[in-house]
Design an enzyme around this catalytic site. Structure first.
Site, PDB file in Angstrom:
ATOM      1  CB  CYS A   2     -40.957   9.257  17.283  1.00 26.44           C
ATOM      2  SG  CYS A   2     -41.790  10.536  16.365  1.00 26.44           S
ATOM      3  NE  ARG A  27     -42.438   4.847  21.121  1.00 25.08           N
ATOM      4  CZ  ARG A  27     -42.428   5.622  22.190  1.00 25.08           C
ATOM      5  NH1 ARG A  27     -42.357   5.065  23.378  1.00 25.08           N
ATOM      6  NH2 ARG A  27     -42.502   6.925  22.097  1.00 25.08           N
ATOM      7  CD1 TRP A  74     -47.652   7.625  14.939  1.00 27.82           C
ATOM      8  CD2 TRP A  74     -47.975   9.668  15.797  1.00 27.82           C
ATOM      9  NE1 TRP A  74     -48.975   7.753  15.234  1.00 27.82           N
ATOM     10  CE2 TRP A  74     -49.202   8.999  15.758  1.00 27.82           C
ATOM     11  CE3 TRP A  74     -47.935  10.962  16.295  1.00 27.82           C
ATOM     12  CZ2 TRP A  74     -50.389   9.575  16.204  1.00 27.82           C
ATOM     13  CZ3 TRP A  74     -49.115  11.533  16.739  1.00 27.82           C
ATOM     14  CH2 TRP A  74     -50.320  10.846  16.692  1.00 27.82           C
ATOM     15  CG  ASN A 100     -38.679   9.750  19.899  1.00 30.53           C
ATOM     16  OD1 ASN A 100     -38.537   9.592  18.703  1.00 30.53           O
ATOM     17  ND2 ASN A 100     -38.854   8.751  20.750  1.00 30.53           N
ATOM     18  N   GLY A 101     -40.173  13.973  19.852  1.00 34.98           N
ATOM     19  CA  GLY A 101     -40.647  15.195  20.494  1.00 34.98           C
ATOM     20  C   GLY A 101     -40.973  16.249  19.456  1.00 34.98           C
ATOM     21  CD  GLU A 482     -60.353   0.743  29.867  1.00 35.28           C
ATOM     22  OE1 GLU A 482     -60.366   1.976  29.740  1.00 35.28           O
ATOM     23  OE2 GLU A 482     -59.473   0.010  29.378  1.00 35.28           O
ATOM     24  CE  LYS A 486     -58.732  -0.689  26.023  1.00 30.90           C
ATOM     25  NZ  LYS A 486     -57.998  -0.108  27.110  1.00 30.90           N
ATOM     26  CD  GLU A 489     -57.241   2.112  22.893  1.00 33.32           C
ATOM     27  OE1 GLU A 489     -57.806   1.359  23.719  1.00 33.32           O
ATOM     28  OE2 GLU A 489     -56.120   2.567  23.081  1.00 33.32           O
ATOM     29  CG  HIS A 505     -81.987  12.348  32.101  1.00 32.98           C
ATOM     30  ND1 HIS A 505     -82.945  13.193  32.603  1.00 32.98           N
ATOM     31  CD2 HIS A 505     -81.814  11.370  33.021  1.00 32.98           C
ATOM     32  CE1 HIS A 505     -83.332  12.750  33.797  1.00 32.98           C
ATOM     33  NE2 HIS A 505     -82.661  11.647  34.062  1.00 32.98           N
ATOM     34  CE  LYS A 602     -48.971   0.209  26.072  1.00 35.35           C
ATOM     35  NZ  LYS A 602     -50.366  -0.157  26.422  1.00 35.35           N
TER      36      LYS A 602
HETATM   37  O1  M6R Z   1     -49.125   5.539  29.557  1.00 36.52           O
HETATM   38  P1  M6R Z   1     -50.375   6.127  30.079  1.00 36.52           P
HETATM   39  O2  M6R Z   1     -51.057   5.250  31.085  1.00 36.52           O
HETATM   40  O3  M6R Z   1     -50.187   7.508  30.639  1.00 36.52           O
HETATM   41  O4  M6R Z   1     -51.344   6.278  28.835  1.00 36.52           O
HETATM   42  C1  M6R Z   1     -52.576   6.923  28.945  1.00 36.52           C
HETATM   43  C2  M6R Z   1     -53.432   6.666  27.727  1.00 36.52           C
HETATM   44  O5  M6R Z   1     -52.800   7.156  26.571  1.00 36.52           O
HETATM   45  C3  M6R Z   1     -53.726   5.187  27.538  1.00 36.52           C
HETATM   46  O6  M6R Z   1     -54.319   4.626  28.661  1.00 36.52           O
HETATM   47  C4  M6R Z   1     -54.636   4.971  26.310  1.00 36.52           C
HETATM   48  O7  M6R Z   1     -55.900   5.499  26.553  1.00 36.52           O
HETATM   49  C5  M6R Z   1     -54.682   3.476  25.988  1.00 36.52           C
HETATM   50  N1  M6R Z   1     -54.304   3.259  24.635  1.00 36.52           N
HETATM   51  C6  M6R Z   1     -56.012   2.872  26.196  1.00 36.52           C
HETATM   52  O8  M6R Z   1     -56.055   1.533  25.834  1.00 36.52           O
END
Ligand code: M6R
Length: 607
Positions: A2, A27, A74, A100-101, A482, A486, A489, A505, A602
């Site tokens: 949110c 977000r 959200w 939010n929360g 990583e 990506k 995602e 393995h 985000k």
């Molecule tokens: O704000 P943060 O660095 O704590 O966020 C951690 C993860 O949520 C963040 O890195 C997430 O994995 C990204 N969307 C990856 O691209």
């Protein structure tokens, strides 16, 4: 997650609120709404779907109020729908709230309110809040008091904006475990869950701490604790340029942020390596303390955790301290062995990730020193940690983290070298060479960015695939994780990152004709080993993209991307760039929303 925006001043509030919501779209959300004060009456407009739909609702342009609250939701409690969108109001539309929360005891509060004659029209946890405020207002006749009493009843996390028709020139805001900032203007004040929402209006920010309540009018910002004792707060000036939260001619924020990496890394290095020994303004560790450290934990989520995995190798090699990297959501519940001889480093771009903050609190309870690494000055994690250091990469808007990752790896590397200098456990020459390589990074990143065209071509060949594998060893393995994240995602392609040595393995069973494999080969001591693993997949018909700083020769790769050579401890800062481009161009080929991938937010401010 949110998003919250608020305005109180002399201008028409609704365009400012809508503009702020649009800036928070990154977000992730599924409904949006605003409430403004119109001639002492609260008018709420909200709907399921995008902010642009909200902005087209009949009558929205007629709102004249100069005080308003706004929200992108959200869904957590209750599906995305008009009733469940925020603002939520009490039964008589006298109080409006955005939240939010998560209110953990909302069920109990609902029952209490029902017993007192209230009814509920939404499935949200939030709807108890305006009704509870109403309940207390009827007793106290004072909005600030009613809010403070309500907050004392709430369990869970919340950032709240509250309007009341009874005190129409005011807004009350408060927070606990969910971010909220106030932007100070001239005769006007702005509120937001995230700085970029209001960055174009002001650079002067107050950062709220947990359990602080703020009473806002056009001119005044008054801070109180939960018992309504006045407290004072300092303004922090945010030096992000206004255009840093704009696309600046790029198609997407992600593409902009990938290309910003040379300047972001310059910002991260700052003056730290300028002359002689490394200095951190906020750190003052001495040799005695560092020698007493028996273990370092690096704790984070997602991409930030992957940055920690790269740094583990550097910390162990340069500082000779055993270093463990942990996922924050696991760390906080697995009773890790922490004491005053443990140093805990927490990484969070946003500084608001609930699990990472909780994991930090756990270390503090166990007497370990804590360092927070964040990109957001004044963010929650930096206020909890004993020490905070900043990546200074500028705001990252795209959900998929790019420049935050590279700047985190750089900052962790500089931190590791800073410890190594104090500890004197490795030769100075090794330290000096690594420092020089870090200084060379911005220009080497510029060189690496030139791979985008070749990666785009490769993306065009493979974007219809359903599975991909990323293989590497050493720090190349860390960057494979990583690259794989990506891709998942933003392209929604299933992928796995594997340590190449693990291939035999199990995972090699998945390799068949035509499967796409991405191989990262920069750790020169492991090149031969990795190549023999890669040959095994080529023999089985895999289509291989190699990302390398080595001269590999013609081994049957589909595509080879050559990147500049650097120290293997920091090579992921370069090798991740082709992987970022790969995810980006595949997502574009598939016609997806690169900056706002489905189901993702985000900053993940709830558990
Ligand atoms: O704000 P943060 O660095 O704590 O966020 C951690 C993860 O949520 C963040 O890195 C997430 O994995 C990204 N969307 C990856 O691209």
């Amino acid at each position: 997650m949110c998003g919250i925006v608020g305005y109180i001043g002399n201008k028409k509030a609704s365009p400012i609120l809508i503009n702020g919501l649009l800036r928070l779209e990154y977000r992730g959300y599924d409904s949006a709404g605003i409430a403004t004060m119109e001639e002492n009456q609260i008018v709420v407009m909200k709907n399921k779907g995008r902010v642009n739909n909200l902005n087209q609702l009949a009558g929205i342009n007629d709102l004249k109020g100069t005080l308003g609250i706004a929200h992108t939701r959200w869904a957590t409690h209750g599906k995305p729908s008009n009733e469940n969108s925020h603002p939520q109001t009490d039964n008589s539309n006298e109080f409006a709230v955005v939240h939010n929360g998560i209110i953990e005891n909302y069920h109990e509060l609902r029952e209490f309110l029902k017993e007192n004659g209230y009814y509920f029209v939404s499935q949200t946890d939030t709807e108890v809040i305006p009704n509870l405020i109403d309940y207390y207002y009827k007793k106290e006749n004072n909005l600030l008091k009613a809010v403070s009493m309500t907050c004392k009843d709430l369990k869970g996390s919340f950032a709240l904006e509250i309007l009341s028709k009874y005190e129409p020139d005011k807004m009350i805001v408060t927070r606990k475990d969910s971010p909220l900032v106030i932007g100070k203007g001239n005769g006007e004040n702005y509120i937001a869950s995230d700085i970029p929402a209001i960055l174009s209006y002001t650079k002067d920010f107050y950062f709220l701490d947990d359990n602080e309540i703020v009473e806002l009018t056009n001119k005044d910002v008054k801070f109180y604790n939960l018992d309504l004792e006045p407290i004072s707060k300092q303004i922090k000036v945010i030096d992000w340029g206004t255009s840093s939260a704009e696309k600046d001619g790029y198609d997407d924020f992600m593409l902009k942020e990938i290309n910003e990496q040379p300047s972001a890394i310059r910002g991260t290095i700052g003056a730290k390596l300028d002359n002689g020994n490394i200095e951190f303004e906020n750190l003052n560790f001495n040799k005695e303390y560092l020698e007493s450290i028996k273990k370092i934990y690096i704790v984070a989520c997602g991409t930030a955790m992957h940055a920690g995995l790269v740094a583990k190798t550097l910390f162990e090699k340069m500082c000779k301290i055993p270093t463990e990297v942990d996922i924050a959501s696991e760390f906080r519940y697995r009773e890790p062995l922490i004491d005053e001889k443990t140093l805990c480093i927490y990484i969070s771009q946003s500084g608001e990730t609930a699990d990472t903050i909780a994991a930090l609190k756990l270390a503090k309870q166990n007497n370990a020193k804590t360092i927070a690494i964040s990109n957001v000055i004044g963010s929650s994690i930096t206020r909890e940690a004993d020490y905070s250091i900043y990546t200074h990469a500028g705001p990252e808007i795209a959900v998929a983290s790019t420049k935050a990752y590279t700047s985190q790896v750089v900052l962790l590397s500089v931190l590791g070298i800073y410890f190594a200098e104090i500890l004197e456990r490795v030769y100075n020459q090794e330290i000096d060479e690594l420092k020089q390589e870090i200084l060379n990074l911005p220009s080497k990143i510029e060189e690496t960015l030139k791979c985008c065209k070749d990666i785009k071509k490769f993306a065009n060949k493979v974007y219809k695939e359903t599975d991909m594998f990323f293989l590497g060893r050493g720090t190349d393995y860390a960057v494979c994780l990583e690259g794989s994240l990506k891709l998942k995602e933003i392209s929604y392609i299933h992928s796995e990152g594997y340590a190449s040595g693990e291939l035999k393995h199990g995972p090699i069973a998945l390799i068949e004709n035509g499967v796409t494999v991405i191989s990262v080969i920069t750790n020169s001591n492991l090149v031969d080993k990795t190549i023999s693993n890669v040959q095994e997949v080529i023999t089985r018909g895999a289509k291989v993209l190699a990302i390398t700083s080595e001269n590999l020769g013609d081994l049957g790769f589909d595509t080879v991307i050559k990147i500049p050579k650097t120290n293997k401890l920091i090579s992921p800062i370069l090798s991740v760039i082709p992987l970022q481009f790969l995810a980006y161009y595949i997502s574009k080929e598939k016609g997806l929303d690169v900056d706002k991938p489905r189901n993702l937010a985000k900053s993940v401010t709830v558990e």
